[in-house]
Scaffold this active site. Sequence first.
Site, PDB file in Angstrom:
ATOM      1  N   ASP A 128       0.828  -1.203   0.000  1.00  0.00           N
ATOM      2  CA  ASP A 128       0.000   0.000   0.000  1.00  0.00           C
ATOM      3  C   ASP A 128       0.863   1.253   0.000  1.00  0.00           C
ATOM      4  O   ASP A 128       2.054   1.213   0.333  1.00  0.00           O
ATOM      5  CB  ASP A 128      -0.960   0.002   1.193  1.00  0.00           C
ATOM      6  CG  ASP A 128      -0.237  -0.068   2.535  1.00  0.00           C
ATOM      7  OD1 ASP A 128       0.839  -0.699   2.619  1.00  0.00           O
ATOM      8  OD2 ASP A 128      -0.741   0.506   3.520  1.00  0.00           O
ATOM      9  N   GLU A 179       0.177  -1.369   5.725  1.00  0.00           N
ATOM     10  CA  GLU A 179       1.259  -0.836   6.552  1.00  0.00           C
ATOM     11  C   GLU A 179       1.094   0.650   6.798  1.00  0.00           C
ATOM     12  O   GLU A 179       1.490   1.158   7.846  1.00  0.00           O
ATOM     13  CB  GLU A 179       2.610  -1.113   5.883  1.00  0.00           C
ATOM     14  CG  GLU A 179       3.824  -0.890   6.771  1.00  0.00           C
ATOM     15  CD  GLU A 179       4.334   0.556   6.778  1.00  0.00           C
ATOM     16  OE1 GLU A 179       5.149   0.888   7.649  1.00  0.00           O
ATOM     17  OE2 GLU A 179       3.916   1.349   5.899  1.00  0.00           O
TER      18      GLU A 179
END
Length: 438
Positions: free
Chosen positions: A87, A151
């Site tokens: 991400d 994350e």
Amino acid sequence: MAEQQADDLALAEVVEFTSGLIRIDTTNRGGGDCRERPAAEYAAERLAGAGLEPLLLERTPGRTNVVARIEGTDPSADALLVHGHLDVVPAEAADWSVHPFSGEVRDGVVWGRGAVDMKNMDAMILAVVRGWARQGVRPRRDIVIAFTADEEASAEDGSGFLADRHPELFEGCTEGISESGAFTFHDGAGRGIYPIGAGERGTAWLKLTARGRAGHGSKVNDENAVTRLAAAVTRIGEHTWPLRLTPTVRAALTELAALYGIEPDFRDVDMLLDKLGPAAKLVEATVRNSANPTMLNAGYKVNVIPGEAVAHVDGRYLPGGEEEFAATLDELTGPDVSWEFAHREVALQAPVDSPTFARMRAAVEEFAPEGHVVPYCMSGGTDAKQFSRLGITGYGFTPLKLPEDLDYQALFHGVDERVPVEALHFGVRVLDRLLRTV
């Protein structure tokens, strides 16, 4: 094995994969607003092409993680975790010189969100693993590859989910490597410093709540929730936290002082930092706890005094500093404002005298002999926090050799994020060398 090196196709693929992953928009806006699955499938397909059997795992539909294991030649050796997240943080296209999800390669530079945080490392891992498959390379110890979701938010759908629900996939892993280390830091005096992450401050995202007496905005009100909150936020923002030196930061200061021919005086760390000049940036955020107010929310109409006001604070604490952090927040918020952890994760510390750290140092120095490797503690946090629940010691190691005019740290979550092709080539060579020898 030591004579082999990453082949030319690996150098080409790292650029292709960095660009390809950037083109897959995996923006994480928080609150579950993200979908990493297309990037996870992209990575899994390339791992499968290297003869591995990747698993796609989800806690929430679309929030996909990838895990694969490379079997080593020594079953008695501890395994190594190599991980990166899929991400990225949001990017406003209008602010960029190149569209943030174009993955454009222009004048020897790959542009886009994730170019340094951290689709570059994801691409390096893929390129190295596929290069090994072509060359018939097997590492001594098992290597577990993990590409994670989430994350950039809570990690609940990513490394937290993997650590809590699938610990068996990381059996035997005692150490891990991931983002934010082994990049070139230019000190402005011709030196290239390569800091390797050996610690992280803990994460303490806080919610502050002030309550008072609601009423008309024209009336006297000595129980104003906004006033109480504003006072507490001001105290937090203006507070000077005491110096606290962890072993990692002490080691960093010792090596930096030696590099500059300075006698390290730990009785006056602020003066020592001044003597280090620009290199002080590598450690200045990690000699103290910190708490920065970031969000305010109160009221709904200008002539109404609200009964409640809320603020959010980004707090970070050093290893061993959580109790001091909490006690200080109790004092700074005072009796009229309560606070709680909106999100909390542990602080980390890794030994700088370990064989693995020595191998990381050697791998960087082999391809950047003019460089100076030092340990450092990261001011923020990574997925290593969640994987530490499994007893995995984490290091920051995403090797990049960068030109002096590129401010690597400013590109994290910044506008015009980009990475030179030559930096990616350096990264593949160094990562390949480390994983062959570690």
